[in-house]
Scaffold this motif. Structure first.
Motif, PDB file in Angstrom:
ATOM      1  N   ASN A 322       0.732  -1.532   0.242  1.00 38.79           N
ATOM      2  CA  ASN A 322      -0.007  -0.075  -0.004  1.00 38.79           C
ATOM      3  C   ASN A 322       0.393   1.381  -0.079  1.00 38.79           C
ATOM      4  O   ASN A 322       0.598   2.279   0.160  1.00 38.79           O
ATOM      5  CB  ASN A 322      -0.459   0.394   0.940  1.00 38.79           C
ATOM      6  N   GLY A 323       1.894   1.291  -0.104  1.00 37.85           N
ATOM      7  CA  GLY A 323       2.831   2.419   0.304  1.00 37.85           C
ATOM      8  C   GLY A 323       3.157   3.382   1.440  1.00 37.85           C
ATOM      9  O   GLY A 323       2.349   2.419   2.556  1.00 37.85           O
ATOM     10  N   LEU A 324       4.375   3.146   1.763  1.00 36.46           N
ATOM     11  CA  LEU A 324       4.441   4.028   3.119  1.00 36.46           C
ATOM     12  C   LEU A 324       3.554   4.898   3.349  1.00 36.46           C
ATOM     13  O   LEU A 324       2.878   5.971   2.665  1.00 36.46           O
ATOM     14  CB  LEU A 324       5.827   4.595   2.799  1.00 36.46           C
ATOM     15  N   GLN A 325       2.632   4.964   4.668  1.00 40.18           N
ATOM     16  CA  GLN A 325       1.779   5.973   5.402  1.00 40.18           C
ATOM     17  C   GLN A 325       2.256   6.185   6.948  1.00 40.18           C
ATOM     18  O   GLN A 325       2.590   4.790   7.761  1.00 40.18           O
ATOM     19  CB  GLN A 325       0.320   5.004   5.069  1.00 40.18           C
ATOM     20  N   ASP A 326       1.320   6.537   7.178  1.00 40.89           N
ATOM     21  CA  ASP A 326       1.942   7.286   8.500  1.00 40.89           C
ATOM     22  C   ASP A 326       0.698   6.775   9.341  1.00 40.89           C
ATOM     23  O   ASP A 326       0.696   6.355  10.638  1.00 40.89           O
ATOM     24  CB  ASP A 326       2.283   8.473   9.059  1.00 40.89           C
ATOM     25  N   ALA A 327      -0.678   6.609   9.115  1.00 41.82           N
ATOM     26  CA  ALA A 327      -2.252   6.761   9.707  1.00 41.82           C
ATOM     27  C   ALA A 327      -1.456   5.354  10.622  1.00 41.82           C
ATOM     28  O   ALA A 327      -2.323   5.771  11.584  1.00 41.82           O
ATOM     29  CB  ALA A 327      -2.752   7.068   8.581  1.00 41.82           C
ATOM     30  N   PRO A 328      -1.732   3.965   9.777  1.00 45.48           N
ATOM     31  CA  PRO A 328      -1.643   2.755  10.949  1.00 45.48           C
ATOM     32  C   PRO A 328      -0.849   2.964  12.156  1.00 45.48           C
ATOM     33  O   PRO A 328      -1.177   2.108  12.532  1.00 45.48           O
ATOM     34  CB  PRO A 328      -0.915   1.900   8.577  1.00 45.48           C
ATOM     35  N   HIS A 329       0.309   3.211  11.729  1.00 45.16           N
ATOM     36  CA  HIS A 329       0.633   3.475  12.760  1.00 45.16           C
ATOM     37  C   HIS A 329       0.732   4.634  13.530  1.00 45.16           C
ATOM     38  O   HIS A 329       0.619   4.337  15.568  1.00 45.16           O
ATOM     39  CB  HIS A 329       2.413   4.136  12.273  1.00 45.16           C
ATOM     40  N   LEU A 330      -0.341   5.920  13.444  1.00 46.56           N
ATOM     41  CA  LEU A 330      -0.857   6.941  14.720  1.00 46.56           C
ATOM     42  C   LEU A 330      -2.399   5.420  14.907  1.00 46.56           C
ATOM     43  O   LEU A 330      -1.998   6.175  16.598  1.00 46.56           O
ATOM     44  CB  LEU A 330      -1.306   7.348  13.933  1.00 46.56           C
TER      45      LEU A 330
END
Length: 366
Positions: A322-330
């Motif tokens: 899905n590419g690099l994302q910040d939302a799932p980690h947050l």
């Protein structure tokens, strides 16, 4: 390890009160992701550069938030009513900001590396245990399904006995057309808040905006780039700390006044009987970014952190990303604040990664 209940219980319908410490490159990306959530209220912004702080405050207002703004994070922590702090400062300020937030009774999301030295990493780890805080390290690759699939494959034995992890992160450095924001000056850059307890220099906008180039504020490619791949190696393999680390580094190609090396080679040997081998250079980008996990029965190859190929005997499998994302980690961080359940990137992982990077830097310098 799971955190105990906090003094203020955060129920399902409560909005989490969040403060952002540092809203530069990484801090802005995290803030933008947080502002897409309905269950978090951004109530405070702290940054030592007025222009970025004002920009972040306006973003918040555009989304219906009403944050206070502060130059000093200590004042923010003292005056704002918060449940959580997001720490995305330059690396040398991670420890003081995280420790102050923990002392204020907050849960903390802290960018990696959590500190520059083993000693300060231990101080943060021990404070987290003392306070019972939820502490998420910003190694967001752990929350990406592709890397979780890699963990499943390696730990199930699908590629046999792991022998070596090879990571090359090569690029060609080009001088920046705009080295720092043209509007930056002595009036809107709070220089002393950046320097803190590091050696004093007269105002230097390059040091302020490109702090990763200087050893006072950064461990260079070792603490910045390597930690991403080292931590995800720990996550994928389930290993502990290496038994020994050796590293060499130097300024071979980029002679522009920086003090952090432009070329690095690090080798870590693990009791689980495999090696982690990392190389980075700013001199040549031909091979780019590739992570390879070499097992006795197969190979994982991950390119640019967004596509993985699995090779097993005559079988070749492509794994989508899905590419690099910040939302799932947050999301994992905020969900853990409510449930007090285990976090995906706990402080122990941050301690291990920061310590290995520090070991490598000690090897480079001695």
């Amino acid at each position: 390890w799971a955190a105990p209940a906090r003094a203020r219980r955060i129920d399902a319908n409560d909005r989490i009160r969040c403060g952002a410490i540092g809203v530069g490159n990484r801090g802005s990306a995290l803030l933008q992701a947080i502002l897409e959530r309905d269950d978090v209220e951004v109530v405070a912004i702290a940054d030592a550069y007025d222009v970025w702080r004002d920009r972040a405050v306006q973003w918040c207002r555009d989304k219906g938030h009403k944050p206070g703004d502060y130059v000093r994070f200590e004042e923010m922590l003292d005056r704002a009513r918060l449940d959580a702090a997001i720490v995305a400062t330059p690396d040398h300020i991670h420890a003081p900001a995280a420790l102050a937030a923990l002392d204020a009774g907050l849960d903390v999301y802290c960018e990696k590396p959590i500190t520059l030295t083993t000693e300060t990493a231990a101080a943060v780890r021990d404070k987290v245990h003392e306070t019972g805080a939820v502490f998420q390290v910003g190694t967001q690759l752990r929350s990406e399904p592709m890397y979780q699939k890699a963990r499943e494959l390696v730990q199930s034995g699908a590629i046999g006995k792991l022998a070596m992890v090879l990571v090359n992160r090569h690029f060609r450095w080009e001088p920046r057309a705009v080295p720092w924001p043209p509007e930056a000056n002595a009036e809107n850059v709070h220089w002393e808040e950046f320097l803190r307890d590091t050696p004093h220099y007269p105002l230097d906008l390059r040091r302020y905006f490109h702090w990763r180039d200087f050893v006072e504020y950064s461990n260079g490619f070792t603490g910045d780039l390597m930690v991403h791949h080292l931590d995800i190696c720990h996550f994928i393999t389930g290993c502990g700390m290496p038994s020994r680390v050796v590293s060499a580094a130097g300024l071979y190609a980029v002679k522009d006044g920086r003090t952090c090396p432009d070329t690095v080679g690090t080798l870590a040997e693990y009791p689980e009987e495999f090696q982690f081998n990392f190389s980075a250079t700013a001199a040549n980008g031909h091979y780019g970014l590739v992570e390879r996990y070499l097992g006795s029965e197969g190979t994982l190859e991950i390119r640019d952190m967004d596509r993985m190929t699995v090779y097993r005997q005559d079988v070749k499998e492509e794994v989508p990303s899905n590419g690099l994302q910040d939302a799932p980690h947050l999301a994992n961080f905020f969900d853990s604040m409510r449930s007090r359940a285990r976090i995906i990137a706990p402080v122990e992982a941050g301690f291990n990664a920061a310590t290995v990077a520090h070991m490598a830097v000690i090897s480079q310098r001695t």
